[in-house]
Scaffold this motif. Structure first.
Motif: not given
Lengths: 107, 132
Positions: B11-12, B15, B126-128
């Protein structure tokens, strides 16, 4: 004569449109910094309404100038300059400012 | 730091992926330059990164820039270094090019042209997001 300087890209700001609504016969519009993006047409066949109104004004009573160092720094060249527009250097900018009765900065 | 489960680690990772959105023209303000510096630094540190040139950001890719006329560093030369720093996922919004009458063929850096739908999905993936 009023000298109008415009320093924002017409694609990101209303400055140039706002300026064109207020110019009168004999005025000079000088595009500087990101304002020079308003002077270009990389494909002359397809003029936007804004570009059309610039070329129309340029053929009549309003003089349009572009500050050449800003123009050249951005990868623009004379070939992509809208017809009727002229380039000035820093000395030319000083001359315009000295000759103008008033100067207004559109930013 | 506490240890992560495999699921958390995956998950990270998702992210952790970063989308950088370049929306401003070079030289007029320092935003374009600063964005590029962040992208180069992130690339050098191995961050998984994608770059989208959109709106006035597409002016950054115009060939023939003579930044020395303003005593500045050439923005396109800096942007050309992105792949050397591992940042090779470069995208351009086609509509922004068309709006500015810029020929895609005139772009000197290898970029992928995206349509409206693809741009939207880029933002969604995208996560960020960092916007410059």
């Amino acid at each position: 004569m009023i000298l109008h300087t415009v320093n924002k890209s017409p694609f990101a700001s209303q400055c140039l449109v706002d300026c064109l609504r207020c110019v009168t016969s004999g005025d000079v519009v000088l595009l500087i910094e990101d304002g020079v993006y308003g002077s270009t047409c990389l494909r002359p066949a397809t003029l936007t309404p804004l570009q059309k109104s610039i070329t129309e004004l340029a053929t009549t009573e309003v003089r349009f100038c572009i500050l050449s160092p800003d123009f050249e720094a951005r990868g623009l060249d004379d070939k992509s300059l809208l017809t009727g527009l002229e380039t000035v250097d820093y000395d030319g900018f000083v001359d315009l400012a000295a000759k103008a009765d008033k100067v207004i900065s559109w930013y | 730091m506490t240890s992560m489960t495999t699921a958390e680690a995956e998950d990270s990772e998702i992210k952790g992926s970063l989308l950088m959105v370049f929306r401003h023209a070079p030289y007029g303000r320092s935003l374009a330059r600063e964005g590029l510096e962040v992208a180069l630094a992130a690339g050098a540190m191995g961050v998984e990164l994608r770059v989208l040139f959109i709106n006035d950001g597409v002016w950054q890719l115009l060939a023939g820039q003579q930044a020395d006329r303003l005593s500045l560093k050439n923005h396109l030369a800096m942007a050309s270094a992105l792949p050397l720093y591992g940042v090779d996922k470069l995208f351009v919004d086609t509509a922004s090019l068309l709006e500015r009458n810029i020929e895609p063929a005139g772009l000197t850096i290898p970029v992928a042209l995206l349509n409206e739908l693809e741009v939207r999905s880029l933002f969604a993936t995208d996560g960020h997001i960092l916007s410059f």
